[in-house]
Design a protein around this motif. Sequence first.
Motif, short mmCIF file in Angstrom:
data_model
loop_
_atom_site.label_atom_id
_atom_site.label_comp_id
_atom_site.label_asym_id
_atom_site.label_seq_id
_atom_site.Cartn_x
_atom_site.Cartn_y
_atom_site.Cartn_z
N ALA A 1 33.13 -13.88 20.42
CA ALA A 1 33.92 -13.59 19.22
C ALA A 1 35.10 -14.55 19.18
N TYR A 2 35.37 -15.08 18.00
CA TYR A 2 36.50 -15.98 17.80
C TYR A 2 37.56 -15.26 16.98
N ILE A 3 38.78 -15.20 17.52
CA ILE A 3 39.91 -14.60 16.81
C ILE A 3 40.60 -15.71 16.03
N SER A 4 40.69 -15.56 14.73
CA SER A 4 41.25 -16.63 13.90
C SER A 4 42.69 -16.95 14.29
N TYR B 1 26.18 -19.88 14.32
CA TYR B 1 25.90 -19.73 15.74
C TYR B 1 25.77 -18.27 16.18
N GLY B 2 25.93 -17.34 15.26
CA GLY B 2 25.83 -15.94 15.64
C GLY B 2 27.01 -15.45 16.44
N VAL B 3 28.20 -15.98 16.14
CA VAL B 3 29.44 -15.60 16.81
C VAL B 3 30.26 -14.73 15.86
N ASP B 4 30.84 -13.66 16.37
CA ASP B 4 31.71 -12.83 15.53
C ASP B 4 33.00 -13.59 15.21
N TYR B 5 33.40 -13.52 13.95
CA TYR B 5 34.66 -14.13 13.51
C TYR B 5 35.60 -13.00 13.12
N ILE B 6 36.75 -12.93 13.77
CA ILE B 6 37.70 -11.85 13.54
C ILE B 6 38.93 -12.40 12.82
N ASP B 7 39.13 -11.97 11.59
CA ASP B 7 40.24 -12.46 10.78
C ASP B 7 41.52 -11.66 11.05
N LEU C 1 49.57 -4.46 17.37
CA LEU C 1 48.87 -3.30 16.81
C LEU C 1 47.91 -3.73 15.71
N ILE C 2 48.27 -4.77 14.94
CA ILE C 2 47.35 -5.30 13.94
C ILE C 2 46.13 -5.91 14.64
N TRP C 3 46.38 -6.65 15.70
CA TRP C 3 45.27 -7.24 16.45
C TRP C 3 44.36 -6.14 17.00
N GLN C 4 44.96 -5.09 17.55
CA GLN C 4 44.16 -3.99 18.08
C GLN C 4 43.25 -3.40 17.00
N ARG C 5 43.82 -3.18 15.83
CA ARG C 5 43.07 -2.58 14.74
C ARG C 5 41.94 -3.48 14.28
N GLU C 6 42.19 -4.77 14.18
CA GLU C 6 41.19 -5.69 13.65
C GLU C 6 40.10 -6.03 14.67
N ILE C 7 40.46 -6.03 15.96
CA ILE C 7 39.51 -6.42 17.00
C ILE C 7 38.62 -5.27 17.43
N ALA C 8 39.16 -4.06 17.45
CA ALA C 8 38.43 -2.90 17.97
C ALA C 8 37.00 -2.77 17.45
#
Length: 230
Positions: A152-155, A183-189, A219-226
């Motif tokens: 997974a790639y975190i933007s 490539y079948g990688v998760d993209y996390i905005d 906390l935003i990262w936690q919410r978006e990544i979870a």
Amino acid sequence: MLALLNACAGGPPTAPVAAATPVAAQSAPRIPEQVSNPAWEADMRRFEAADAQSPPPRHGVLFIGSSSIRFWDTLAQDFPGVPVINRGFGGSELRDSTWYADRIIVPYAPRQVLIYAGDNDLNAGRTPQQLRADFIAFVERVRRDLPKTKLAYISTKPSPSRAHLLATQRQANALIQAEAKRYGVDYIDIFTPMLDATGQPDESLFIEDRLHMNRAGYLIWQREIAPYLK
């Protein structure tokens, strides 16, 4: 002396020079083709010392990348029940995690790798196109040894101190998002939810340096990544 002159001139080396070749092969990586800073060797040794004292779980969820990962002190409590491993090293660029994959990724045999990198890269002058190529190189490097590991790639995040890079970040994020899909990688905005109502970086999410996040930012990262954790 003859061997030294031949080596400097590019002529055929004598036996003594050939014997010294393995040492040269182990020399520090070149810059900027391979790493952004050779000082990361100290971080690698710090990780190895920590692993020797308290081995992290195999098949865990590995977070790597730059300072936004390194400073995530609440990572384990933000994702309870998830065997997280934090191997962020501040100031690093995406290609650094690729170069050191055999020391901070492969040994852990993680079931998932989430990487945050690209922010420092663009600030140092790398182009969105170069960052896209670095992303592809990272994915291919990890999959060479860990073909079943989820990625997974975190933007990149929009920080007030680097607001001048917003347009460049948007372009880089879009390029990587397209490659991630291919490539079948998760993209996390995390870029979009960190903007304020005017479309600028939300100052309330950052500490005094206006670059690193406070608890509200994480906390935003936690919410978006979870939702992406495997």
